[in-house]
Design a protein around this motif. Structure first.
Motif, PDB file in Angstrom:
ATOM      1  N   ILE A 103     -17.340  52.765  50.265  1.00 28.56           N
ATOM      2  CA  ILE A 103     -16.023  52.664  49.631  1.00 28.56           C
ATOM      3  C   ILE A 103     -15.037  53.723  50.139  1.00 28.56           C
ATOM      4  CG2 ILE A 103     -16.743  51.464  47.550  1.00 28.56           C
ATOM      5  CD1 ILE A 103     -16.309  55.234  47.494  1.00 28.56           C
ATOM      6  N   ALA A 104     -15.503  54.643  50.979  1.00 29.73           N
ATOM      7  CA  ALA A 104     -14.636  55.677  51.543  1.00 29.73           C
ATOM      8  C   ALA A 104     -15.322  56.212  52.789  1.00 29.73           C
ATOM      9  CB  ALA A 104     -14.381  56.788  50.527  1.00 29.73           C
ATOM     10  N   ALA A 105     -14.689  57.150  53.459  1.00 24.82           N
ATOM     11  CA  ALA A 105     -15.247  57.708  54.689  1.00 24.82           C
ATOM     12  C   ALA A 105     -15.177  59.229  54.647  1.00 24.82           C
ATOM     13  CB  ALA A 105     -14.491  57.180  55.903  1.00 24.82           C
ATOM     14  N   GLY A 160      -6.193  62.083  46.429  1.00 24.47           N
ATOM     15  CA  GLY A 160      -7.159  61.067  46.811  1.00 24.47           C
ATOM     16  C   GLY A 160      -8.495  61.688  47.212  1.00 24.47           C
ATOM     17  N   PRO A 161      -9.357  60.909  47.893  1.00 26.23           N
ATOM     18  CA  PRO A 161      -9.181  59.498  48.226  1.00 26.23           C
ATOM     19  C   PRO A 161      -9.497  58.589  47.045  1.00 26.23           C
ATOM     20  CG  PRO A 161     -11.296  60.251  49.032  1.00 26.23           C
ATOM     21  CD  PRO A 161     -10.622  61.455  48.428  1.00 26.23           C
ATOM     22  N   HIS A 162      -9.292  57.272  47.264  1.00 29.79           N
ATOM     23  CA  HIS A 162      -9.548  56.282  46.232  1.00 29.79           C
ATOM     24  C   HIS A 162     -10.328  55.107  46.812  1.00 29.79           C
ATOM     25  CE1 HIS A 162      -7.409  57.817  42.743  1.00 29.79           C
ATOM     26  NE2 HIS A 162      -6.452  58.247  43.552  1.00 29.79           N
ATOM     27  N   LYS A 181     -11.886  60.643  53.176  1.00 32.45           N
ATOM     28  CA  LYS A 181     -10.700  59.846  53.481  1.00 32.45           C
ATOM     29  C   LYS A 181     -10.842  58.448  52.885  1.00 32.45           C
ATOM     30  CE  LYS A 181      -8.841  62.899  56.421  1.00 32.45           C
ATOM     31  NZ  LYS A 181      -7.520  63.537  56.182  1.00 32.45           N
ATOM     32  N   ASP A 182      -9.683  57.818  52.627  1.00 33.14           N
ATOM     33  CA  ASP A 182      -9.689  56.403  52.259  1.00 33.14           C
ATOM     34  C   ASP A 182     -10.187  55.574  53.445  1.00 33.14           C
ATOM     35  OD1 ASP A 182      -8.281  56.726  49.688  1.00 33.14           O
ATOM     36  OD2 ASP A 182      -6.583  57.308  50.950  1.00 33.14           O
ATOM     37  N   LEU A 183     -10.698  54.372  53.146  1.00 32.71           N
ATOM     38  CA  LEU A 183     -11.108  53.487  54.230  1.00 32.71           C
ATOM     39  C   LEU A 183      -9.920  53.003  55.056  1.00 32.71           C
ATOM     40  CD1 LEU A 183     -13.955  51.312  52.668  1.00 32.71           C
ATOM     41  CD2 LEU A 183     -14.157  53.132  54.376  1.00 32.71           C
ATOM     42  N   SER A 184      -8.715  53.165  54.526  1.00 34.38           N
ATOM     43  CA  SER A 184      -7.515  52.788  55.289  1.00 34.38           C
ATOM     44  C   SER A 184      -7.099  53.878  56.276  1.00 34.38           C
ATOM     45  CB  SER A 184      -6.356  52.506  54.330  1.00 34.38           C
ATOM     46  OG  SER A 184      -6.070  53.658  53.548  1.00 34.38           O
ATOM     47  N   ILE A 201     -15.283  59.314  43.552  1.00 34.15           N
ATOM     48  CA  ILE A 201     -14.138  58.482  43.966  1.00 34.15           C
ATOM     49  C   ILE A 201     -13.987  57.290  43.027  1.00 34.15           C
ATOM     50  CG2 ILE A 201     -13.274  56.987  45.807  1.00 34.15           C
ATOM     51  CD1 ILE A 201     -14.639  58.998  47.787  1.00 34.15           C
ATOM     52  N   LEU A 202     -15.085  56.638  42.701  1.00 38.12           N
ATOM     53  CA  LEU A 202     -15.052  55.525  41.745  1.00 38.12           C
ATOM     54  C   LEU A 202     -14.432  55.964  40.426  1.00 38.12           C
ATOM     55  CD1 LEU A 202     -15.948  52.844  40.372  1.00 38.12           C
ATOM     56  CD2 LEU A 202     -18.217  53.879  40.094  1.00 38.12           C
TER      57      LEU A 202
END
Length: 664
Positions: free
Chosen positions: A36-38, A202-204, A45-48, A70-71
């Motif tokens: 769900i993240a990196a 973040g991240p989210h 970081k966000d996956l985006s 993060i969740l």
């Protein structure tokens, strides 16, 4: 587009990949549905996140600790969005993840009630179902101030960031503003409309649909930034998990914890109380609780003697200067009670025993032949805990420590620490705790004013503790910044019957208090020179009061026979059988057992039920046939019963269970 090279890390394997500029992190983990993240280098970081040349990227699974944080932080955002949609005048505080859940603080005119939480949950489900995208946006202080002009608490956090104090603003403040660039997260609907925005580092999660299971737990008052001088806000607590099954298991654990709450059981079993007339955090033990406390004290006193300790005693107060010498007042003064005026001089209630043990050591010249010198006492200490953290027996203001200090040469330190760790683990096993891990608390190098001593001394002390911990074979968890001001420490973390973790024993390596600048402790070495010993602090129970609270919850009040306040309950079937059981009780008492006879007018079944409610390990029941045969019916706490047991055999059963510390 130009080519870039990145390293994908998955299941410990490193794989170099060639991709192009503009590639997002999610593309590396498209097949990993739990990611769900990196983690890019050391940063989450966000996956985006758009990959850069040379990045080393690892996926963050939702069930990892980072993934859970993060969740839960994302769930906090959804909750805040739901609150502001339902209560448009609500102002936002902070909303960090916490252990097993999250919270968010709100400034609202009227406190939340349970019905409000139900409405908020319903709105959250709607937001989650919409699959709103968490979209990160970099902004400037000026633009953020303009955008958030109606959010006074967010504006304050931006100001604190600008002053460099954001980390100290409040628990969770760094989640909001972080360091470096300022970012806002927008919750974006599928049609591109921004549904809600919040200041956040973040991240989210990628979208709100990635929140599988959540529940709002309760609301409570909380001061802004944890300062009682600030305005009181309304805090809503929630929990979120990677699956509905894990949520249900967590809720069951909460129910079980409530059933085991030592404050409730303490009242029901008549063990202890907290009279308002005495003061907050100052418990009193009733006779039955006193039995448990004395059994623990007798046990641990004898164990210390067996392990080579010598028993000492020190007073409850001392001149203030003693605690300047030890360093406690400069470095721990907020945890001590204010000074007392005694004959025009300032005295302090002691918050620890070590300064007085140092004076015992220093009372005469010491030789290397005396080392290790081990001193031990039940020292009653007093700590000025804030009222908001006091909790039953597990966080009090006055308590007894089974406090010991070992004075050793530097060469003896590793063996002494191992000796103390083995001592602690053996003690916990005797009390029915056998699931442990270790936590190593070290210095925070970014806060040198909070610690004393040279870098070399800290490095040596930390290495000694770490080596002993590793050699123990137990899991070792780092605790950066958690050391005492005078040296690093290792703590034993024990898991109870329902899997909760409690900090128990602590072992601390102290090279500062023995120094010439402090107590100037010395011993005469084999060559006739005077050398400084190392001082090792250890507390096995930690606080006896706290350990009793933990045991009450671990056993749900059903103590093993050796600790049970009443070990045997005599139950006559009729009044005419009472004298017979009183005679049996006298024989048991001669054998050192704790026995009571219920000669009330209640029916036999009611007497059995009462004994079960009081969690008595054994019952002896007598009727006409038992009296005639010189026997009893021997009943266990779990309902098993043996009829016609001869009196001597019944006594021997209880004696054996007590002697072996049987976990009945």
């Amino acid at each position: 587009m130009s080519e870039i090279k990145v390293v994908r890390i998955h299941a410990g394997e490193r794989e170099e990949r060639t991709t192009t500029t503009g590639t997002k992190a999610w593309e590396l983990f498209a097949e990993d549905t739990e990611v769900i993240a990196a983690r890019v280098g050391a940063d989450l970081k966000d996956l985006s996140y758009e990959l850069q040349d040379g990045d080393q990227v690892a996926g963050v699974a939702i069930d990892s600790q980072d993934g859970l944080d993060i969740l839960r932080h994302s769930a906090a955002h959804v909750m805040a969005q739901a609150v502001q949609e339902l209560f448009p005048d609500a102002k936002l505080g902070i909303g960090p993840p916490i252990e097993n859940g999250f919270y968010y603080d709100f400034d609202v005119e009227t406190p939340f009630v349970p019905e409000d939480l139900e409405k908020i949950e319903t709105r959250m489900r709607k937001i989650i179902k919409e699959g709103q995208r968490f979209s990160r946006r970099v902004t400037t202080d000026a633009d953020a101030i303009d955008e958030l002009q109606d959010e006074p608490y967010k504006l304050e956090l931006i100001g604190l960031k600008g002053s460099g104090n954001s980390e100290d603003a409040a628990e969770g403040a760094s989640v909001e503003v972080g360091a470096g660039e300022l970012t806002i997260y927008d919750n974006v609907r599928r049609n591109g409309d921004v549904a809600w925005s919040d200041l956040c580092r973040g991240p989210h999660l990628p979208t709100t649909k990635r929140i599988p299971a959540f529940k709002l737990m309760r609301s409570a008052a909380a001061y802004w930034r944890g300062d009682e001088k600030n305005k009181q806000l309304q805090r809503i607590y929630g929990t979120a998990w990677p699956s509905k099954e894990e949520l249900e298991a967590h809720l069951f654990r909460i129910e079980e914890a409530e059933r085991r709450d030592h404050r409730k059981l303490g009242r029901e079993l008549d063990l202890f109380s907290f009279p308002d007339e005495i003061g907050s955090g100052l418990p009193v033990f009733h006779p039955k609780g006193g039995v448990i406390k004395r059994a623990m004290e007798d046990y641990v006193r004898q164990r210390h003697i067996e392990e080579g300790f010598e028993y000492v005693g020190t007073p409850h107060i001392a001149k203030e200067g003693l605690f300047y010498t030890s360093g406690h007042l400069p470095y721990y003064g907020e945890g001590m009670f204010p000074a007392l005026d005694v004959d025009g001089m300032d005295y302090r209630l002691k918050a620890m025993n070590c300064p007085m043990h140092n004076l015992i050591y220093r009372s005469r010249q010491r030789s290397y032949r005396e080392l290790p010198l081990r001193l031990f006492e039940f020292g009653h200490v007093y700590r000025h805990e804030k009222s908001g953290v006091i909790h039953g027996l597990t966080r009090v203001r006055g308590f007894a420590q089974d406090d010991s200090h070992s004075y050793v040469t530097k060469e003896q330190a590793p063996a002494e620490i191992k000796h103390l760790l083995d001592f602690c683990l053996g003690l916990f096993r005797d009390f029915g705790l056998d699931d442990f891990y270790l936590e190593l608390s070290t210095r925070d190098d970014s806060k040198p004013d909070k610690f004393i001593g040279s870098d070399e001394d800290w490095a040596i002390a930390t290495k000694v503790l770490e080596d002993v911990c590793v050699d123990s074979g137990l899991e070792l968890v780092p605790d950066p910044g958690g050391a005492a001001y005078y040296g690093p420490k290792v703590s034993v973390q024990a898991r109870d019957a329902i899997g909760r973790t409690w900090q128990m024993s602590t072992i601390q390596y102290d090279f500062n208090q023995p120094s010439a600048e402090r107590f100037n402790l010395e011993y005469v070495a084999p060559d006739g020179s005077r050398q400084q010993p190392v001082m090792i602090h250890s507390a096995k129970f930690g606080s006896i009061e706290r350990f009793i609270g933990v045991l009450v919850e671990h056993y749900a009040g059903a103590f093993p026979p050796w600790l049970a306040p009443v070990q045997v309950q005599g139950i006559p079937i009729a009044e005419r059988h009472a004298d017979y059981l009183y005679d049996v009780a006298r024989r048991m008492k001669v054998a050192g057992l704790r026995v009571e006879v219920d000669d009330s007018d209640d029916r036999m079944q009611k007497k059995i039920r009462n004994a079960q409610l009081q969690k008595v390990p054994f019952m002896i029941i007598a009727g006409d046939d038992d009296v005639a045969a010189g026997a009893v019916s021997f009943r266990y706490r779990d309902g098993r019963q043996d009829n016609g047991v001869p009196i001597e055999e019944a006594i021997e059963r209880v004696i054996a269970a007590v002697a072996t510390r049987e976990q009945v």
